[in-house]
Design a protein around this motif. Structure first.
Motif, mmCIF file in Angstrom:
data_model
loop_
_atom_site.group_PDB
_atom_site.id
_atom_site.type_symbol
_atom_site.label_atom_id
_atom_site.label_comp_id
_atom_site.label_asym_id
_atom_site.label_seq_id
_atom_site.Cartn_x
_atom_site.Cartn_y
_atom_site.Cartn_z
ATOM 1 N N LEU A 76 -54.092 14.846 108.187
ATOM 2 C CA LEU A 76 -55.036 15.973 108.176
ATOM 3 C C LEU A 76 -54.339 17.216 107.641
ATOM 4 C CD1 LEU A 76 -57.868 17.113 108.858
ATOM 5 C CD2 LEU A 76 -56.912 17.816 111.066
ATOM 6 N N SER A 77 -54.917 17.771 106.579
ATOM 7 C CA SER A 77 -54.376 18.987 105.988
ATOM 8 C C SER A 77 -55.282 20.153 106.366
ATOM 9 C CB SER A 77 -54.312 18.826 104.465
ATOM 10 O OG SER A 77 -53.613 19.915 103.902
ATOM 11 N N TYR A 94 -62.179 15.211 100.662
ATOM 12 C CA TYR A 94 -61.452 13.946 100.625
ATOM 13 C C TYR A 94 -61.359 13.492 99.172
ATOM 14 C CZ TYR A 94 -66.099 11.959 100.034
ATOM 15 O OH TYR A 94 -67.346 11.674 99.560
ATOM 16 N N THR A 95 -60.491 12.514 98.916
ATOM 17 C CA THR A 95 -60.322 12.042 97.543
ATOM 18 C C THR A 95 -60.515 10.529 97.432
ATOM 19 O OG1 THR A 95 -58.788 13.866 97.118
ATOM 20 C CG2 THR A 95 -58.755 12.029 95.543
ATOM 21 N N LYS A 96 -59.756 9.768 98.239
ATOM 22 C CA LYS A 96 -59.832 8.307 98.145
ATOM 23 C C LYS A 96 -61.065 7.771 98.897
ATOM 24 C CE LYS A 96 -55.861 7.686 100.409
ATOM 25 N NZ LYS A 96 -55.544 9.043 100.825
ATOM 26 N N ASP A 97 -61.482 6.569 98.517
ATOM 27 C CA ASP A 97 -62.600 5.937 99.230
ATOM 28 C C ASP A 97 -62.266 5.792 100.711
ATOM 29 O OD1 ASP A 97 -64.218 5.759 97.066
ATOM 30 O OD2 ASP A 97 -63.746 3.647 96.610
ATOM 31 N N MET A 98 -60.998 5.397 100.987
ATOM 32 C CA MET A 98 -60.620 5.154 102.388
ATOM 33 C C MET A 98 -60.580 6.443 103.214
ATOM 34 S SD MET A 98 -56.515 4.768 102.819
ATOM 35 C CE MET A 98 -56.118 3.437 101.697
ATOM 36 N N ASP A 99 -60.618 7.611 102.530
ATOM 37 C CA ASP A 99 -60.591 8.895 103.253
ATOM 38 C C ASP A 99 -61.934 9.216 103.911
ATOM 39 O OD1 ASP A 99 -58.086 9.207 102.148
ATOM 40 O OD2 ASP A 99 -58.711 10.675 100.638
ATOM 41 N N PRO A 101 -64.512 7.831 105.746
ATOM 42 C CA PRO A 101 -64.907 7.731 107.175
ATOM 43 C C PRO A 101 -64.174 8.748 108.054
ATOM 44 C CG PRO A 101 -64.464 5.556 106.255
ATOM 45 C CD PRO A 101 -64.012 6.554 105.228
ATOM 46 N N PHE A 102 -62.890 8.962 107.785
ATOM 47 C CA PHE A 102 -62.118 9.942 108.556
ATOM 48 C C PHE A 102 -62.641 11.355 108.288
ATOM 49 C CE2 PHE A 102 -58.181 12.711 108.611
ATOM 50 C CZ PHE A 102 -58.192 12.904 109.982
ATOM 51 N N ALA A 103 -62.831 11.698 107.015
ATOM 52 C CA ALA A 103 -63.307 13.039 106.652
ATOM 53 C C ALA A 103 -64.680 13.317 107.264
ATOM 54 C CB ALA A 103 -63.369 13.172 105.129
ATOM 55 N N THR A 104 -65.524 12.289 107.332
ATOM 56 C CA THR A 104 -66.870 12.456 107.888
ATOM 57 C C THR A 104 -66.808 12.840 109.369
ATOM 58 O OG1 THR A 104 -67.707 10.833 106.313
ATOM 59 C CG2 THR A 104 -69.090 11.282 108.238
ATOM 60 N N ILE A 105 -65.921 12.167 110.101
ATOM 61 C CA ILE A 105 -65.760 12.486 111.530
ATOM 62 C C ILE A 105 -65.189 13.889 111.700
ATOM 63 C CG2 ILE A 105 -64.401 11.918 113.607
ATOM 64 C CD1 ILE A 105 -64.747 8.952 112.828
ATOM 65 N N ILE A 106 -64.170 14.209 110.911
ATOM 66 C CA ILE A 106 -63.534 15.533 110.998
ATOM 67 C C ILE A 106 -64.560 16.637 110.705
ATOM 68 C CG2 ILE A 106 -61.926 17.047 109.728
ATOM 69 C CD1 ILE A 106 -60.603 15.355 111.917
ATOM 70 N N HIS A 107 -65.412 16.384 109.702
ATOM 71 C CA HIS A 107 -66.401 17.415 109.336
ATOM 72 C C HIS A 107 -67.408 17.655 110.455
ATOM 73 C CE1 HIS A 107 -68.337 20.156 106.647
ATOM 74 N NE2 HIS A 107 -69.503 19.559 106.827
ATOM 75 N N MET A 134 -52.674 6.518 103.306
ATOM 76 C CA MET A 134 -53.505 6.339 104.501
ATOM 77 C C MET A 134 -54.715 7.284 104.383
ATOM 78 S SD MET A 134 -51.214 8.906 104.992
ATOM 79 C CE MET A 134 -49.835 7.787 104.950
ATOM 80 N N PRO A 135 -55.734 7.079 105.234
ATOM 81 C CA PRO A 135 -56.883 7.992 105.212
ATOM 82 C C PRO A 135 -56.439 9.448 105.398
ATOM 83 C CG PRO A 135 -57.391 6.066 106.517
ATOM 84 C CD PRO A 135 -55.926 5.979 106.187
ATOM 85 N N ALA A 136 -56.949 10.329 104.538
ATOM 86 C CA ALA A 136 -56.555 11.735 104.577
ATOM 87 C C ALA A 136 -57.780 12.615 104.378
ATOM 88 C CB ALA A 136 -55.519 12.013 103.486
#
Ligand SMILES: [Zn+2]
Length: 285
Positions: A76-77, A94-99, A101-107, A134-136
């Motif tokens: 997390l930046s 976010y940038t990568k596809d794998m990011d 789901p994590f970015a959605t929760i953080i938002h 990793m997810p970022a």
């Protein structure tokens, strides 16, 4: 054990955005990361690594390298935005596809705290997200170029609430229970349930330990404390003392005939649970 990388954007010679009243983005970012770290490091299931913990300059590619080398689970930046007035609001990038789901929760957690205009969770080509394995995600909670938002971002109470939200979001993504309870090294928190009342126990090497005084009193048992050990009746029981609380093994309650049974709940999802089944009736002397 999950490894979390917290990345405070910019640093030292690179101030990042400069606010209306000349406050620096790098200072907001660092303050936030230190607060989130304080909350997460209390969790024995989480290991936190900071890309910077002071006002130093770290190259973008080196931030990703720190995370990749550590084999981190999530990155997390933390930044703050700048733009031509009247630009305003919160966004998660976010940038990568794998990011995603994590970015959605953080938002979701970000918006629950800022209450500012929703600039959405969206794609942007970012070095730290692109170069991490990793997810970022990268948050921009508000604009320092907007006077009201600058004031909010540098408000201590707002920062504390945002830190809790970020720690909760990270825990939700990792499937780890968020809690501010501290337990000693090598021990894990466990909820002890007796007559539907929860008590805070510890799991040590797979065995459950229950808070002696509270549980024995609730059971109406005759007990005493001497030389750092709990005595039930005249029997000395294995005792561990942490932070002024004495713990005894749940199974000893059963072996001493004080309760009918003690079980680790096989259905507990997050924190494990210990269920204590008291005898039908308890005689209090
Ligand atoms: Zn920035």
């Amino acid at each position: 054990m999950k490894t979390v990388i917290l990345d405070a954007g910019h640093g030292k010679k690179d101030s990042g955005a400069v606010g209306v009243t000349k406050k620096f983005e790098k200072d907001f970012n660092l303050s936030m990361v230190l607060k989130v770290n304080e909350l997460l490091k209390k969790n024995p299931e989480i290991n936190v690594i900071l890309t910077r913990s002071t006002d130093v300059f770290v190259e973008l590619v080196d931030r990703a390298k720190i995370a990749n080398k550590a084999g981190a689970d999530v990155f997390l930046s933390i930044h703050a935005n700048a733009g031509e007035p009247p630009a305003k609001g919160s966004e998660t990038l976010y940038t990568k596809d794998m990011d995603k789901p994590f970015a959605t929760i953080i938002h979701k957690y970000l918006m629950s705290v800022t209450g500012l205009a929703d600039r959405k969770c969206r794609y942007q080509n970012l070095s730290v997200c692109r170069n991490t394995t990793m997810p970022a995600a990268l948050i921009e909670p508000g604009f320092l170029t907007n006077q009201a938002e600058e004031e909010l971002l540098f408000n201590e109470e707002f920062q504390n609430r945002l830190a809790v939200a970020m720690a909760q979001g990270i825990c939700e993504y990792l499937g780890v229970k968020y809690g501010v309870r501290t337990t000693p090294a090598g021990t894990y928190p466990v909820d002890v349930l007796l007559n539907d009342v929860p008590y805070e126990g510890l799991l040590i090497e797979g065995k459950s330990w229950v808070p002696a005084k509270l549980i024995l009193n609730a059971l109406g048992a005759r007990w005493s404390y001497a030389l750092r050990s709990i005595y039930v009746g005249d029997t000395k029981v294995d005792t561990k003392n942490y932070d002024g609380t004495s713990y005894i093994k749940g199974t000893d309650l059963r072996d001493l005939g004080i309760v009918r049974g003690v079980f680790l709940d096989p259905d507990a999802i997050n924190t494990k649970r210990v269920l204590i089944y008291p005898k039908e009736s308890v005689t209090n002397e």
